[in-house]
Design an enzyme around this catalytic site. Structure first.
Site, PDB file in Angstrom:
ATOM      1  NE  ARG A  46      -3.820  -2.022   2.541  1.00 17.66           N
ATOM      2  CZ  ARG A  46      -4.708  -2.167   3.507  1.00 17.66           C
ATOM      3  NH1 ARG A  46      -4.784  -1.271   4.476  1.00 17.66           N
ATOM      4  NH2 ARG A  46      -5.524  -3.208   3.536  1.00 17.66           N
ATOM      5  CB  SER A 148      -8.600  -2.247   2.747  1.00 19.53           C
ATOM      6  OG  SER A 148      -9.632  -2.720   3.582  1.00 19.53           O
ATOM      7  CE  LYS A 158      -6.248  -9.012  -0.346  1.00 17.28           C
ATOM      8  NZ  LYS A 158      -7.194  -9.159   0.772  1.00 17.28           N
ATOM      9  CG  ASP A 314     -11.551  -6.337   3.354  1.00 17.95           C
ATOM     10  OD1 ASP A 314     -11.973  -5.191   3.636  1.00 17.95           O
ATOM     11  OD2 ASP A 314     -10.351  -6.651   3.457  1.00 17.95           O
ATOM     12  CD  GLU A 397      -8.794  -9.385  10.539  1.00 17.00           C
ATOM     13  OE1 GLU A 397      -7.783 -10.056  10.813  1.00 17.00           O
ATOM     14  OE2 GLU A 397      -8.872  -8.656   9.545  1.00 17.00           O
ATOM     15  CD  GLU A 398      -8.585  -5.980  15.837  1.00 25.09           C
ATOM     16  OE1 GLU A 398      -8.025  -5.027  15.295  1.00 25.09           O
ATOM     17  OE2 GLU A 398      -8.305  -7.166  15.584  1.00 25.09           O
ATOM     18  CB  SER A 399      -9.874  -4.559  12.163  1.00 29.29           C
ATOM     19  OG  SER A 399      -9.445  -5.726  11.500  1.00 29.29           O
TER      20      SER A 399
END
Length: 551
Positions: A46, A148, A158, A314, A397-399
């Site tokens: 990125r 993203s 990616k 995503d 996942e927490e994100s």
């Protein structure tokens, strides 16, 4: 001056798209600057053309490196190529096509000349490879061009290998090293043909990503229940790659679904500013989601469930009339509790997967379900093996990133799927008669109500490197915020992989510290089941503990 987080962007906040695109083609990276070299994080390379970290030479070199990597791995099937709505995504896609075409790689691009969410790319790879052995040379892989949820000035690139999920560090390390070598050789060794020739090449074909994904959704969700219950859905693509998908989902499956905002704008002028007054398409951020939250809270929008996705879809954001924007950890807990109680086709021994910085509420929910919890390092790649076999039926996942397997336990995606998790919220509403936020309140009444936060602390490059190499023996403390320490982890308990930092747990609290890959800070994640004051004590002691061992 008052903080403008949550307010609509002003003209001065908007990126100059012409300057962004000019810089993509005109600026060459200074390879003596580590920030201008190719570097793969947890989700690809990125950067921004305006910072000389995402430019034409980068993409040509990375694509050539991917060509050589896949050849070395014996992969000779088609490469699926997807892109999101960021301003740099189209020129980067074109550069990639020029290199892939020159190398004779069979490339499949979107049949509608539109945008493709990351989960749709993952689904396409897996669908193509179904029934093929791991050494079948005809296997497909893919590239998704996206940064993203990053700001409009950024670009991302990616690689997803034949397992459909994010590439592991062996692959990304090789690709980055080879790309940097090609950059140092001023692209000597990079094959390339003009774009028109690449598009006209026999090796360039088309694939209907949208139909493949949307038509298969009944294999993974109970859409009939949503339809029969008449759940009113408001879906906000947030200017991202899911923009055409949501309308088609509503139409093809006869759902009561409204696309809240169908606008695509590479400047994202309609967005409300994130916590740091930057435009960032983070659907888990109350500031970035302020517009949708206000609409639901005002009663103007008659939605039972409102959702948002980031630019490559995503990630998921869930808004309910009674609870507003759900904390991602809360929604993961609800999703896990619902799915493992209602998916009768899943393996009875399937485990619950979470990253080690996700809430311990998930641990308690998994225990209540009688399911084994598998805790892995940060990065969705760790969930790929379980999702492929169905042994790890859910990974989150927490994100605000997660995926799960189909109704029959077969693989759906091996990358995060924000569309799937958004639609699951409506299934939960339809089947249980409760909103996901009401379901979380029930879980909190049963298991306790944790306080969770993440803060950043300053650290030099040397200190970050030391943190990443800590061992449990380096931590001599025996207590944390008044409780005995029960574990000091530098490896994930679920798979023994290095976490690149430290996690310390007690009976009712924990913290994890990890170095940032892009800034001179380390991140402290912390949680307490004993309230906000105890959480602050955990955070303060965590910072003191970490500073004492890295200074």
């Amino acid at each position: 001056m008052a903080n403008r987080a949550g307010t609509v962007a002003l003209p001065t906040d908007l990126v100059d798209i012409t300057a962004l695109l000019d810089a993509y083609y005109d600026v060459s990276p200074d390879l003596s600057d580590p920030g201008q070299r190719v570097a793969f994080g947890t989700s690809g390379h990125r950067g921004s053309s305006l910072k000389a970290s995402f430019n034409e030479k980068h993409i040509a070199a990375i694509t050539q490196a991917i060509v050589e990597y896949r050849a070395g791995q014996g992969i000779r099937g088609p490469l699926f190529l997807a892109r999101d709505t960021h301003g740099l995504s189209e020129p980067a896609t074109n550069t990639a096509l020029e290199v892939l075409g020159a190398n004779g790689v069979t490339v499949l691009i979107d049949a509608r000349h539109g945008y493709t969410p990351t989960p749709s790319l993952s689904h396409a790879i897996l669908k193509y490879n179904a029934g093929r052995s791991e050494d079948d040379p005809a296997r497909a892989d893919g590239i998704v061009v996206t940064p993203s949820h990053n700001p409009p000035a950024d670009g991302g690139f990616k690689y997803n290998p034949p397992h459909g999920g994010p590439a592991d560090t062996d692959a990304t390390g090789w690709i980055a090293d080879r790309a940097n070598a090609l950059l140092e050789a001023d692209l000597s060794g990079v094959k390339r043909i003009p774009l028109q020739d690449a598009l006209a090449a026999d090796t360039t074909g088309q694939y209907d990503f949208l139909s493949s994904y949307v038509d298969d959704l009944p294999q993974v969700l109970d859409l009939a229940a949503i339809r029969d219950a008449g759940v009113r859905i408001g879906a906000d693509p947030m200017g991202g790659a899911s923009v055409d998908y949501w309308g088609e989902i509503g139409e093809r499956h006869h759902l009561n679904l409204t696309v809240v905002n169908p606008t695509v704008d590479p400047q994202w002028a309609f967005m409300t500013l994130d916590w740091d007054e930057k435009i960032r398409m983070d659907c888990s951020s109350p500031s970035a989601m302020a517009g949708l939250i206000a609409k639901v809270n005002s009663g103007e929008a008659k939605y039972d469930i409102a959702t948002g996705n980031d630019a490559d879809a995503d990630r998921h954001g869930i808004v309910t009339p009674d609870g507003g924007l759900m904390n991602p950890n809360h929604y993961l807990s609800v999703a896990i509790d619902y799915l493992y109680r209602n998916r009768t086709g899943w393996r009875p021994d399937s485990v619950v997967g979470k990253t080690l910085v996700s809430s311990s509420m998930i641990d308690r929910v998994a225990g209540g379900l009688g399911r084994k919890l598998v805790e892995v390092p940060v990065g969705f790649k760790w969930f790929v093996p379980g999702l492929l076999t169905g042994q790890g039926a859910f990974g989150g996942e927490e994100s605000a990133g997660a995926s799960f397997v189909k109704l029959d336990g077969g693989v759906w995606t091996t990358d995060k799927d924000g569309i799937l998790l958004c639609l699951l919220a409506s299934e939960i509403q339809a089947v249980t008669g409760q909103s996901p936020s009401q379901r979380y309140a029930d879980l909190a009444a049963k298991y306790g109500s944790p306080s969770y936060a993440r803060v950043d602390a300053a650290a030099s490059r040397e200190q970050k490197a030391k943190l990443g190499k800590l061992s449990a023996a380096d931590v001599t403390a025996t207590e944390l915020a008044g409780e005995p320490i029960t574990a000091k982890l530098t490896e994930a308990p679920g798979n023994g992989a290095k976490i690149g930092g430290l996690k310390v747990t007690t009976e009712n609290a924990w913290f994890a510290a990890r170095p940032s890959g892009t800034e001179d800070v380390y991140k402290i994640y912390a949680e307490s089941f004993k309230g906000e004051d105890h959480l602050k004590q955990v955070q303060a002691e965590a910072k003191a503990l970490v500073d004492s061992v890295i200074s």
